[in-house]
Every structure is written in structure tokens, then in C-alpha cells.
Design an enzyme around this catalytic site. Sequence first.
Site, PDB file in Angstrom:
ATOM      1  N   ASP A   6       0.840  -0.939   0.124  1.00  0.00           N
ATOM      2  CA  ASP A   6       0.042   0.029   0.163  1.00  0.00           C
ATOM      3  C   ASP A   6       1.024   1.245   0.005  1.00  0.00           C
ATOM      4  O   ASP A   6       1.561   1.619   0.951  1.00  0.00           O
ATOM      5  CB  ASP A   6      -0.915  -0.003   1.151  1.00  0.00           C
ATOM      6  CG  ASP A   6      -1.952   1.158   1.337  1.00  0.00           C
ATOM      7  OD1 ASP A   6      -2.052   1.785   0.261  1.00  0.00           O
ATOM      8  OD2 ASP A   6      -2.210   1.662   2.416  1.00  0.00           O
ATOM      9  N   ILE A   7       0.927   1.856  -1.213  1.00  0.00           N
ATOM     10  CA  ILE A   7       1.864   3.025  -1.375  1.00  0.00           C
ATOM     11  C   ILE A   7       1.297   4.391  -1.105  1.00  0.00           C
ATOM     12  O   ILE A   7       0.274   4.603  -1.992  1.00  0.00           O
ATOM     13  CB  ILE A   7       2.625   2.853  -2.706  1.00  0.00           C
ATOM     14  CG1 ILE A   7       3.343   1.639  -3.133  1.00  0.00           C
ATOM     15  CG2 ILE A   7       3.548   4.139  -2.976  1.00  0.00           C
ATOM     16  CD1 ILE A   7       3.970   1.581  -4.266  1.00  0.00           C
ATOM     17  N   THR A  10       2.551   9.485   2.470  1.00  0.00           N
ATOM     18  CA  THR A  10       3.532   9.625   3.727  1.00  0.00           C
ATOM     19  C   THR A  10       4.163   8.090   4.091  1.00  0.00           C
ATOM     20  O   THR A  10       5.312   8.288   4.368  1.00  0.00           O
ATOM     21  CB  THR A  10       2.482   9.775   4.987  1.00  0.00           C
ATOM     22  OG1 THR A  10       1.729  11.346   4.561  1.00  0.00           O
ATOM     23  CG2 THR A  10       3.305  10.274   6.181  1.00  0.00           C
ATOM     24  N   ASN A  11       3.478   7.092   3.982  1.00  0.00           N
ATOM     25  CA  ASN A  11       4.021   5.780   4.484  1.00  0.00           C
ATOM     26  C   ASN A  11       3.861   4.888   3.356  1.00  0.00           C
ATOM     27  O   ASN A  11       2.759   4.860   2.577  1.00  0.00           O
ATOM     28  CB  ASN A  11       3.535   5.436   5.727  1.00  0.00           C
ATOM     29  CG  ASN A  11       3.713   6.056   7.065  1.00  0.00           C
ATOM     30  OD1 ASN A  11       3.144   6.752   7.406  1.00  0.00           O
ATOM     31  ND2 ASN A  11       5.147   6.264   7.194  1.00  0.00           N
ATOM     32  N   VAL A  13       3.128   0.688   3.255  1.00  0.00           N
ATOM     33  CA  VAL A  13       2.601  -0.324   4.358  1.00  0.00           C
ATOM     34  C   VAL A  13       2.629  -1.700   3.556  1.00  0.00           C
ATOM     35  O   VAL A  13       2.161  -1.944   2.525  1.00  0.00           O
ATOM     36  CB  VAL A  13       1.362  -0.086   5.096  1.00  0.00           C
ATOM     37  CG1 VAL A  13       1.045  -1.324   5.983  1.00  0.00           C
ATOM     38  CG2 VAL A  13       1.306   1.225   5.778  1.00  0.00           C
ATOM     39  N   GLY A 106      -8.703   6.751  -6.194  1.00  0.00           N
ATOM     40  CA  GLY A 106      -7.504   6.079  -5.642  1.00  0.00           C
ATOM     41  C   GLY A 106      -7.626   4.423  -5.489  1.00  0.00           C
ATOM     42  O   GLY A 106      -8.631   3.967  -4.995  1.00  0.00           O
ATOM     43  N   ASP A 108      -6.222   3.082  -3.025  1.00  0.00           N
ATOM     44  CA  ASP A 108      -6.369   2.711  -1.564  1.00  0.00           C
ATOM     45  C   ASP A 108      -7.886   2.706  -1.421  1.00  0.00           C
ATOM     46  O   ASP A 108      -8.335   2.040  -0.668  1.00  0.00           O
ATOM     47  CB  ASP A 108      -5.728   3.881  -0.877  1.00  0.00           C
ATOM     48  CG  ASP A 108      -5.827   5.365  -1.135  1.00  0.00           C
ATOM     49  OD1 ASP A 108      -6.594   5.577  -1.961  1.00  0.00           O
ATOM     50  OD2 ASP A 108      -5.519   6.263  -0.157  1.00  0.00           O
ATOM     51  N   ARG A 109      -8.761   3.762  -2.139  1.00  0.00           N
ATOM     52  CA  ARG A 109     -10.225   3.702  -1.670  1.00  0.00           C
ATOM     53  C   ARG A 109     -10.776   2.512  -2.317  1.00  0.00           C
ATOM     54  O   ARG A 109     -11.670   2.032  -1.613  1.00  0.00           O
ATOM     55  CB  ARG A 109     -10.543   5.170  -2.333  1.00  0.00           C
ATOM     56  CG  ARG A 109     -10.119   6.309  -1.834  1.00  0.00           C
ATOM     57  CD  ARG A 109     -10.821   7.529  -2.698  1.00  0.00           C
ATOM     58  NE  ARG A 109     -12.047   7.879  -2.024  1.00  0.00           N
ATOM     59  CZ  ARG A 109     -12.790   8.916  -2.499  1.00  0.00           C
ATOM     60  NH1 ARG A 109     -12.462   9.616  -3.698  1.00  0.00           N
ATOM     61  NH2 ARG A 109     -13.849   9.080  -1.921  1.00  0.00           N
ATOM     62  N   THR A 184      -2.484  26.057  26.039  1.00  0.00           N
ATOM     63  CA  THR A 184      -2.356  26.106  24.719  1.00  0.00           C
ATOM     64  C   THR A 184      -2.565  24.807  24.026  1.00  0.00           C
ATOM     65  O   THR A 184      -3.126  24.464  23.173  1.00  0.00           O
ATOM     66  CB  THR A 184      -1.152  26.816  24.191  1.00  0.00           C
ATOM     67  OG1 THR A 184      -1.188  28.355  24.949  1.00  0.00           O
ATOM     68  CG2 THR A 184      -1.161  27.057  22.823  1.00  0.00           C
TER      69      THR A 184
END
Length: 256
Positions: A6-7, A10-11, A13, A106, A108-109, A184
Site C-alpha cells: 500500500d503505497i 506519507t507511508n 505499508v 485512488g 487505496d479507496r 494552549t
Amino acid sequence: MVITVDIGNTNIVFGFFEKGMLLNTLRIVTDSGRTSDEYRLLLLQFIREEKLHGNVEDVVISSVVPSLTPVFRAVARKMAGRDAILINSELPIGIKFDVDEPRFVGADRICDIFEAHKLFPNENAVTVDFGTATTFSVITKDGRFVGGPITIGVLPASTELFRKTAQLPRIELVKPKSAIGRNTVEEMQSGVINGFGGLVDRLIELIEEELGEKVRVIGTGGISHIMEGVSKRIEIFDKLLTIKGLYSIYEYVKGK
């Protein structure tokens, strides 16, 4: 052994499957500068250290980083001796893409909705993927992908809040102790985490209004766990939904 990849932006996997069982996973930072040989050696080292025995039979790839797709296709040929299976809307997986531009959905979707439809085959379902972007994907009970809202990710939102202001600090993404906040950091944590929880719940409400029916909701992505107990509508949290969807698609395609 089957390796799923899974590209993401950010990462990356990786999932390592043997006879339908997920043996192990590996998460690394996405680096477009690495070569196929570097990624192959990294995988071989992990396989050796984790004692994941067995030949690599197939590699299945979901990629939203076009520059890395050919890199991992080369990795697949070197490790499995055959072309990788690439996830896209043209792959015959029994789902109808009822959107204007299916080819831009996408990968991934596609994995997320396939696994969601497998979990809830007779119900409408929405996956909420907390990644670089927060992506909602809607799959109807009759197997149609009909789209879904996309907004900024939780981590980029909090990072931009820190970067674009002179006095606000960088914060750890954890569940806030209070909605109002006594300092804060707590105030920022509440604004980001509770704010995204409210965003999720409101968008799910709007999706149900548009469909005219209720939906089941699954949360996924590397930081999805921080929404447990924050979003009232997410009922299942599974960080590995995309990886599982990758393998489920592999089984479906091979079965055909």
C-alpha cells in the site's frame, strides 16, 4: 507467500500473507528516491529477520504515488518472477464505479470499499481513511462506489497550524483531556481532534441524508485510533483495512 504493498503519500505499508493469514506488516516512510533494488533488499532483510519463510508467489500493489508504481513493479518481478497485480478501477472485482471519472479513484479507496463491502455485503458502508488526506468512500449495499468527501488530513492540519502561526506549538496528536482546554496544547488538541470528530459525524449525517438510508462506518489509517471515542459514528476501527482489502481483491481475482 503473497506481499501486499500500500503505497501512500506519507507511508508505505507492506502485508505478508500465507494461505490467507496475515503474518506480519511493515510500515516505512515513503521515499521516491529509493531504487527498486533498495526496496527489494529492505524487504528481504525484513523477511529474514522476521523468519517469514516461503517463496514470494505474488505481489499486489495499491499506489497513489505514480512515480513509485514502476519501482515496485520491478520489485515484484525480481521477488516473485512475475508482474504485480495493480489495483485500479478497471480490475474486474464486482464493484460498479458510479462516478464521473472512475480512472481517478485512488487505489487505496478501492481496497477500502472492497473490504467494507465484504464486511457488510447487504448494507451501505462508508470508510473513513485518516491519512495525508481524510478520505470518505461510500459503497452502497448493491455494490456501487458512489464517491465520498475528501478533506485535509489530521496530521497536515495540525502541522500547518504550527507552521503558519508564530506562537502556537507543535502538538502531539492524542485525545484531548477537555473540550475547552486549560492550556494552549490542550486547546489545540481539542480543536484538531474534537474538530475532526465533529467533521466526520456531520459528513456521515449528510451522506445518509443524500442516500436516504443509514450507513455502517469504518475508520482506518495510521492515526485512526485517536478518533476512538471522539467520533460517535465510527463503529469499527481497523488500521489494516487497506492491506486486508488488497489481499481480498487478490483472492477474488485469483478465484475468477
